[in-house]
Design a protein around this motif. Structure first.
Motif, mmCIF file in Angstrom:
data_model
loop_
_atom_site.group_PDB
_atom_site.id
_atom_site.type_symbol
_atom_site.label_atom_id
_atom_site.label_comp_id
_atom_site.label_asym_id
_atom_site.label_seq_id
_atom_site.Cartn_x
_atom_site.Cartn_y
_atom_site.Cartn_z
ATOM 1 N N PHE A 1 46.556 9.995 -14.484
ATOM 2 C CA PHE A 1 47.493 9.888 -13.418
ATOM 3 C C PHE A 1 47.115 8.502 -12.816
ATOM 4 C CE2 PHE A 1 48.001 14.624 -13.202
ATOM 5 C CZ PHE A 1 49.492 14.397 -13.587
ATOM 6 N N ALA B 1 54.318 7.617 -9.325
ATOM 7 C CA ALA B 1 54.751 8.767 -9.699
ATOM 8 C C ALA B 1 56.294 8.927 -10.025
ATOM 9 C CB ALA B 1 54.565 9.927 -8.582
ATOM 10 N N PHE C 1 54.646 8.221 -15.929
ATOM 11 C CA PHE C 1 53.872 9.237 -15.146
ATOM 12 C C PHE C 1 54.461 10.639 -15.300
ATOM 13 C CE2 PHE C 1 52.942 11.611 -11.363
ATOM 14 C CZ PHE C 1 51.708 11.414 -11.050
ATOM 15 N N ALA D 1 52.352 13.942 -16.785
ATOM 16 C CA ALA D 1 52.302 15.217 -16.201
ATOM 17 C C ALA D 1 53.113 16.148 -17.134
ATOM 18 C CB ALA D 1 53.270 15.042 -14.922
#
Length: 86
Positions: free
Chosen positions: A51, A57, A62, A66
């Motif tokens: 991360f 994000a 990202f 995730a």
């Protein structure tokens, strides 16, 4: 090949992935990690590092990371419980 302490002495930042550390004697792992942290290494996990590397994000990278982390959460939990027991 250099050890963590050698790299630190040369002025390099060192990240040690706690979930990637093992020992024949599981009791030694937290002691070794504390020693490396005391010497200046950053102790983290593979998930945290992924991360941190992808940073934003909102980026597609990202989101991909995730997704991988969500897919492997059960395996990660099992590995962490095996490798990081005191």
């Amino acid at each position: 090949m250099c050890t963590t302490k050698e790299l630190l002495a040369l002025g390099y930042p060192v990240y040690v992935l706690a979930d990637g550390v093992s020992s024949c004697n599981k009791e030694e792992i937290p002691i070794a990690l504390r020693g490396l942290q005391h010497a200046g290494a950053t102790i983290t996990t593979s998930e945290s590092l992924m991360f941190e590397i992808t940073a934003d994000a909102g980026s597609k990278e990202f989101k991909a990371v995730a997704g991988l982390i969500k897919q492997s959460k059960d395996m990660t939990r099992e590995a962490m419980s095996t490798l990081c027991k005191i």
